[in-house]
Write an enzyme that holds these catalytic residues in place. Structure first.
Site, PDB file in Angstrom:
ATOM      1  N   ARG A 141       0.821  -1.227   0.000  1.00  0.00           N
ATOM      2  CA  ARG A 141       0.000   0.000   0.000  1.00  0.00           C
ATOM      3  C   ARG A 141       0.850   1.270   0.000  1.00  0.00           C
ATOM      4  NH1 ARG A 141      -4.028  -0.566   4.820  1.00  0.00           N
ATOM      5  NH2 ARG A 141      -2.170  -1.530   5.702  1.00  0.00           N
ATOM      6  N   ASN A 150      -6.553  -2.611   1.675  1.00  0.00           N
ATOM      7  CA  ASN A 150      -6.502  -4.073   1.704  1.00  0.00           C
ATOM      8  C   ASN A 150      -7.915  -4.619   1.661  1.00  0.00           C
ATOM      9  OD1 ASN A 150      -3.754  -4.318   1.816  1.00  0.00           O
ATOM     10  ND2 ASN A 150      -3.652  -4.565   4.034  1.00  0.00           N
TER      11      ASN A 150
END
Length: 871
Positions: free
Chosen positions: A19, A37
């Site tokens: 990320r 996520n």
């Protein structure tokens, strides 16, 4: 033109810095939107210029963090939502945890290595430097989701500066769970035996640090802690002094301890070998880089890539001709296992060792023995106190630390082979640190239960070398709505692994070792419990090897009875072939050639030279090597002269003049072997190709008293001398001497015979053993005889494939089993089969030895379960 995309990324993309990587790339390419996520990967909403969006997606695919494994990127054009920035969104941890895939441990990245040796960096020479792209993962995790509180870093609260890095999405250490520094993180320790020569006293002078105080431990050892850079450096310096003085030091790694010594010192290597009770098994070495390795080994570009892989495996490299290595390091073998430093401690140790050698005027590049910190057949040691107790008789000092290892992991081992028309390919030898527990996918099984026996369409086969391409096969798992209950596959007795199957993911454990003693089996149980805890796995069905005495199989049978859950008992060699089928996503029937040392057969005999017509659900025994007796059973494995006697007896060659050497070497044991065979006392019959190689090695006098598993066969291969590539010719005569042909005869069935226990054809090795004895009598060099012997088995493999194709039209050949760890056999078989037009599949991410058995069991059990569900 501004466009919008919804991007879905699957693979190992959580807990690996993916990320923040997406965030940084979004900033670089002026993308607005968000990343989060999800339960099945990572979701991204991206808005930006069309050209920049394209470049952004390419970055995601080609330049993901080292710890990530991007399997697939799905793109969907969506309406603009007019975001004016990019943000990291935080998802529901509970939902994500259900399918989180944990990264394996990774070697220190280049950025951290640069900081480690930068005097201006605050982590200069900090032995535990890491970031989101490197460092420990699975070996420190205690529970999911993966955060610091659920790791062995929980006892090290971050200092203000580390916490700021951890919270900054633009920082390389954003959400790096092991992030630390000298102020807040783990520290080195050096413990030593006061009675050991060349070890420090109660206080010892150190370079630049004054006197370093030490404490006495309950076991009588003394210990000092490196809580500052100066003292930490002093401890490393002392360890280097001990190595230069010919001592052995136990050094804590990511998954366990290594026993370390100077690889130039034959006397120290001999003491290390004696202390480990290792016999003649070769040691691996650690060198600084591929350039250093080239001083002693040949290193191809593919091997250099393997050496520098983030997993940092041991890579088996061909020794350079004319290079003299210390006696006892890797005697009589053409290969040397080489690894590059994987941890900051290893980087510092090797760097300082090199500097010390330079000061001593030693011109050779530094080379340290790095062998598993254990005694023969025992699990690798992971705890500092245990290291002092178990390794203290070998090592005079223990370079440890206060960060606990929660999962035991050995080093992984690979080699690069020539895979015929497919070029160079990685062959896994031992799958452990850096690779496990990354899951393999289970392909959908062919649901036709008759497929194993039915002929395919008789179209011309294509030589596409299915198993020799890099990466994972693109295979589809079961539909989400039809996911079967969790399966546990117990694996084999040797080279043991186990496997859990959840949905389409198969979690194969790290290499555990041979389950021959209580400690090894306890390690197997402990590793299984950790998988169950981390991934929340509760098996509702079981699979095991059909062998009645394997410890793992006994455990599985007891559990099946106790919990009243289904159990599938899998024939050993079918599991070998099924592992290849599963890894390559094959459907339909294959000609499965499984050559190894030992496997329990459907007829109660010991198999190991099998040609199976098989798919994922079933098999038929198409051909096998004719049985030979094993006088003394398992004793033949440790004494190949006994195996040689059994072979010579079966082939009526005991009267051959060249057989006298075997009879003389056996002495009184020869009569004992004869009586055992004649009376059928403790003399199982075997079709094992591995045992035939053992027998040939003993007959030639190459290895009569092995000190480690498969040494006789390994040294027989080594006796070939330098082996040219299969397509590059050799110094020996071309082709196989006609006398070294393996005869093929029709097998005899009985009214009780089945397609599983009785083959159609027999391969008779009698002619090659007669030729071997004839050549010995004629004074032919052992290297030439060994080459002819090997070539005969390559020819037998090709003939088996031709026969299966001629009878059934099966054009795909699957090769597995420990014999295919023989470089000559696997490389020449691949080339020869492809030259004949066959599609050849081999193990890709798993070793061909018994390390693949648990996955093969899982493939078979899931395929059979799918048939049951569809009935």
């Amino acid at each position: 033109m501004i466009e919008a995309l919804d991007i879905h990324v699957t693979g190992i993309v959580q807990g690996v810095g993916f990320r923040p990587f997406v965030y940084r790339m979004a900033k670089k390419y002026l993308i607005n939107g968000w990343v989060l996520n999800a339960a099945d990967g990572v979701n991204i909403h991206a808005e930006g210029e069309s050209r920049l969006l394209d470049e952004f997606v390419i970055e995601l695919s080609e330049n993901a963090p080292a710890a990530a494994q991007v399997k697939e990127i799905e793109l969907k054009e969506v309406p603009l939502q007019d975001f004016d920035s990019f943000e990291i969104r935080f998802s529901d941890d509970a939902a994500v945890q259900e399918t989180t895939l944990v990264s394996a441990d990774l070697a220190t990245c280049d950025d951290c290595a640069a900081e480690l040796f930068n005097p201006n960096d605050r982590r200069f020479r900090y032995p535990f430097i890491n970031c989101t792209n490197c460092g420990p993962r699975f070996t420190i995790i205690d529970a999911l989701p993966y955060d610091r509180a659920s790791t062995s870093m929980k006892d090290f609260p971050m200092c203000e500066r580390c916490a700021a890095e951890y919270a900054d999405p633009l920082d390389r250490r954003f959400h790096a769970q092991p992030d630390a520094c000298f102020e807040c993180g783990p520290h080195l320790s050096l413990a030593w035996r006061p009675d050991c020569e060349a070890t420090p006293g109660e206080d010892f002078p150190t370079r630049g640090a004054g006197d370093v105080s030490s404490d006495e431990l309950p076991d009588g050892w003394r210990i000092a802690w490196g809580k500052t850079r100066e003292i930490s450096d002093a401890l490393i310096a002392r360890a280097v002094e001990l190595l230069c003085a010919g001592q052995v030091v136990a050094v804590k790694g990511l998954g366990g301890f290594h026993l370390v010594c100077d690889a130039r010192n034959a006397e120290t290597i001999a003491r290390l070998r004696e202390g480990k009770r290792r016999g003649g098994k070769p040691f691996a070495v650690m060198m600084a880089n591929a350039e250093a390795a080239r001083n002693v080994c040949e290193v191809t570009p593919e091997e250099e890539k393997a050496l520098s892989d983030p997993a940092r495996p041991i890579v088996l490299l061909k020794k350079r001709q004319g290079v003299a290595l210390a006696a006892g390091l890797a005697d009589k073998l053409p290969e040397l296992g080489v690894m590059l430093p994987a941890t900051p401690v290893q980087l510092l140790l090797l760097h300082d060792f090199a500097r010390a050698l330079e000061q001593m005027g030693v011109p050779e590049p530094p080379m340290l023995v790095m062998t598993s910190g254990n005694i023969h057949d025992e699990p690798i040691v992971t705890d500092d106190a245990e290291a002092r107790g178990k390794l203290g008789g070998i090592a005079c000092a223990v370079l440890g630390n206060d960060r606990a290892i929660l999962s035991r992991y050995d080093d992984s081992v690979v080699r690069i082979i020539s895979a015929g028309s497919a070029g160079a390919a990685v062959q896994m030898i031992r799958r452990a640190r850096g690779f496990a527990p990354v899951p393999l996918k289970l392909a959908q099984a062919n649901t036709n239960p008759e497929a194993a026996a039915a002929p395919e369409d008789a179209e011309a086969p294509e030589a596409i070398g299915a198993a020799c391409h890099e990466g994972s096969p693109e295979t589809a798992g079961p539909d989400a709505e039809a996911v079967a209950p969790v399966l546990f596959a117990a694996g084999s007795e040797q080279k043991s692994t186990f496997a859990f199957v959840r949905g389409s993911d198969a979690f194969i454990s790290q290499h555990v070792g041979d389950l021959e003693n209580a400690e090894a089996f306890d390690a197997w149980l402990d590793a299984k419990s950790r998988f169950e805890k981390l991934f929340e796995l509760r098996a509702a069905r079981l699979a095991c090897d059909a062998h009645p005495e394997y410890l793992a199989s006994k455990w599985a049978r007891e559990q099946a009875r106790k919990l009243d859950i289904p159990l599938v008992e899998v024939q050993h060699h079918h599991a070998h072939i099924a592992s290849v089928i599963g890894e390559n996503g094959l459907s339909g029937a294959v000609c499965g050639i499984a050559f190894d040392g030992t496997g329990f057969g459907a007829d109660g005999s010991i198999w190991g030279g099998e040609v199976l017509l098989a798919n994922a659900q079933a098999y038929e025994r198409f051909a096998n090597f004719a049985y030979v007796p094993m006088p003394g059973g398992a004793a033949c494995v440790k004494n190949p002269l006994r195996m040689a006697y059994g072979v010579l007896w079966e082939f009526d060659l005991l009267e051959h003049p060249a057989a006298k050497r075997v009879l003389d070497a056996l002495g009184e044991q020869a009569d004992l072997c004869d009586q055992m065979i004649e009376r059928g006392l403790n003399t199982p019959m075997t079709s094992s190709v591995g045992r035939l190689f053992d027998a040939a090695s003993a007959i030639l006098g190459i290895c009569e008293h092995p000190t480690y598993e498969s040494e006789a066969a390994v040294l027989l291969e080594a006796a070939l001398g330098p082996v040219a590539s299969p397509d590059g010719g050799s110094t020996d005569e071309a082709g196989v001497n006609s006398r070294y042909s393996i005869a093929i005869t029709k097998n005899t069935a009985t009214p009780k015979s089945t397609a599983q226990d009785t083959s159609v054809l027999l391969f008779d090795a009698a002619p090659i053993f007669k030729a071997l004895l004839d050549d010995m009598q004629a004074g032919i060099p052992a290297a030439t005889i060994a080459r002819r012997f090997h070539s005969a088995f390559v020819e037998a493999i090709v003939n088996a494939a031709k026969l299966a194709y001629g009878v059934y039209g099966v054009s795909t050949v699957a090769l597995s089993g420990g014999v295919f760890m023989n470089r000559f056999i696997i490389e020449h078989a691949l080339a020869a089969l492809q030259d004949e037009g066959f599609t050849v599949a081999v193990n890709r991410e798993l070793p061909p030895n018994d390390g693949c058995i648990s996955y093969g069991q899982a493939v078979i059990a899931c395929a059979q379960d799918e048939i049951t569900r569809n009935e």
